[in-house]
Enzyme design. Structure first.
Site, PDB file in Angstrom:
ATOM      1  N   ASP A 106      69.525  59.564  36.800  1.00  0.00           N
ATOM      2  CA  ASP A 106      70.123  58.733  38.012  1.00  0.00           C
ATOM      3  C   ASP A 106      69.209  58.013  38.789  1.00  0.00           C
ATOM      4  O   ASP A 106      67.964  58.174  38.482  1.00  0.00           O
ATOM      5  CB  ASP A 106      70.154  59.890  39.010  1.00  0.00           C
ATOM      6  CG  ASP A 106      71.664  60.820  38.566  1.00  0.00           C
ATOM      7  OD1 ASP A 106      72.301  60.398  37.344  1.00  0.00           O
ATOM      8  OD2 ASP A 106      71.916  61.955  39.119  1.00  0.00           O
TER       9      ASP A 106
HETATM   10  N1  URA Z   1      71.209  65.993  36.323  1.00  0.00           N
HETATM   11  C1  URA Z   1      71.084  64.983  37.455  1.00  0.00           C
HETATM   12  O1  URA Z   1      72.078  65.466  38.375  1.00  0.00           O
HETATM   13  N2  URA Z   1      70.757  63.861  37.381  1.00  0.00           N
HETATM   14  C2  URA Z   1      70.009  63.456  36.546  1.00  0.00           C
HETATM   15  O2  URA Z   1      69.347  62.124  36.523  1.00  0.00           O
HETATM   16  C3  URA Z   1      69.654  64.140  35.472  1.00  0.00           C
HETATM   17  C4  URA Z   1      70.341  65.306  35.211  1.00  0.00           C
END
Ligand code: URA
Length: 252
Positions: A106
């Site tokens: 993310d």
């Molecule tokens: N899980 C999440 O919620 N975000 C990420 O970036 C990776 C795994």
């Protein structure tokens, strides 16, 4: 590695044509292992020989495997009209036209992103059949308890038809910000960790990926920086089955 012509080795990177290479060689602008290149047709070993163009070192191996320490605010894409991408962070000497992130984090997640132009390896890493474990540290609004550990281990139902594979969850008491937890996933569903913690009534305040398979994020790598994987790290990642125990060490 097999020896190939200097002009071919350089032109496949996409920045210089064979004609450019010939010109640069005639101007004495290309060096091989510290001496001026003899000709565009000179044979070199892309793995071993150090080639510089106008003094700038260039990596000539056809495939690159980069460990990036992703900072916050950068998107896991090759290009984006308005946001900075993980590929934008690759320095010129390591850049390849066809480089892409093998798996997404993310925008607000930090840590290990593997960048490569080796589609076969990326497929092995990302294939649902073959998913290697990925290790994260989450800073939470409250500590984990046994019930949360069991929910993660059972294969959580995210409530929208998605059932997670069993995941490992443990307290991470030595992390600099508390309360923190270590999570090991074998898949990468959308916002998976945030959604899993939400199901246990916890909020993820910060998330960092610290390992992919048996390869740990280099603690010396500053946010926004990347380096090539070592041969040993590459081998670890290409193994058919990643060694789960290396990721779960210290959790028993
Ligand atoms: N899980 C999440 O919620 N975000 C990420 O970036 C990776 C795994």
């Amino acid at each position: 590695m097999e020896q190939i012509r200097l002009d071919k080795a350089i032109s496949v990177l996409g920045e210089h044509s064979r004609r450019d290479v010939k010109k640069l060689v005639s101007q004495g602008q290309i060096t091989v292992n510290g001496r001026v290149a003899r000709g565009a047709e000179e044979k070199i070993d892309p793995e071993r020989d150090e080639v510089r163009i106008c003094g700038r070192k260039v990596s000539l191996t056809p495939h690159v495997y980069l460990m990036l320490n992703k900072p916050q605010g950068v998107v896991s894409a090759t290009r984006d009209p308005s946001e900075k991408t993980v590929v934008d962070l690759v320095p010129r000497e390591l850049y390849r036209r066809d480089i892409f992130p093998a798996g997404r984090l993310d925008k607000d997640t930090t840590g290990f992103v593997l960048l490569t132009n080796d589609g076969a390896l990326a497929h092995r890493i990302l294939s649902p059949k073959n998913h290697i474990p990925k290790t994260y540290i989450a800073v939470l609004d409250r500590p984990v308890d046994q019930k949360a550990v069991e929910l993660f281990a059972a294969g959580m139902d995210l409530g929208d038809g998605e059932i997670c594979r069993p995941a490992l969850l443990a307290e991470e008491p030595s992390w600099e910000v508390q309360p923190a937890a270590r999570i090991v996933l074998r898949e990468g569903l959308y916002h998976q960790i945030k959604r899993m913690f939400a199901k246990t009534d916890r909020k993820v305040l910060a998330l960092r990926r610290i390992a992919m398979g048996g390869v740990a994020l280099d603690p010396e790598l500053a946010p926004g920086c990347c380096r090539e994987l070592t041969a040993e790290e590459r081998e670890l990642l290409t193994r058919e089955t990643a060694d789960y125990s290396t990721c779960t060490r210290g959790l028993e």
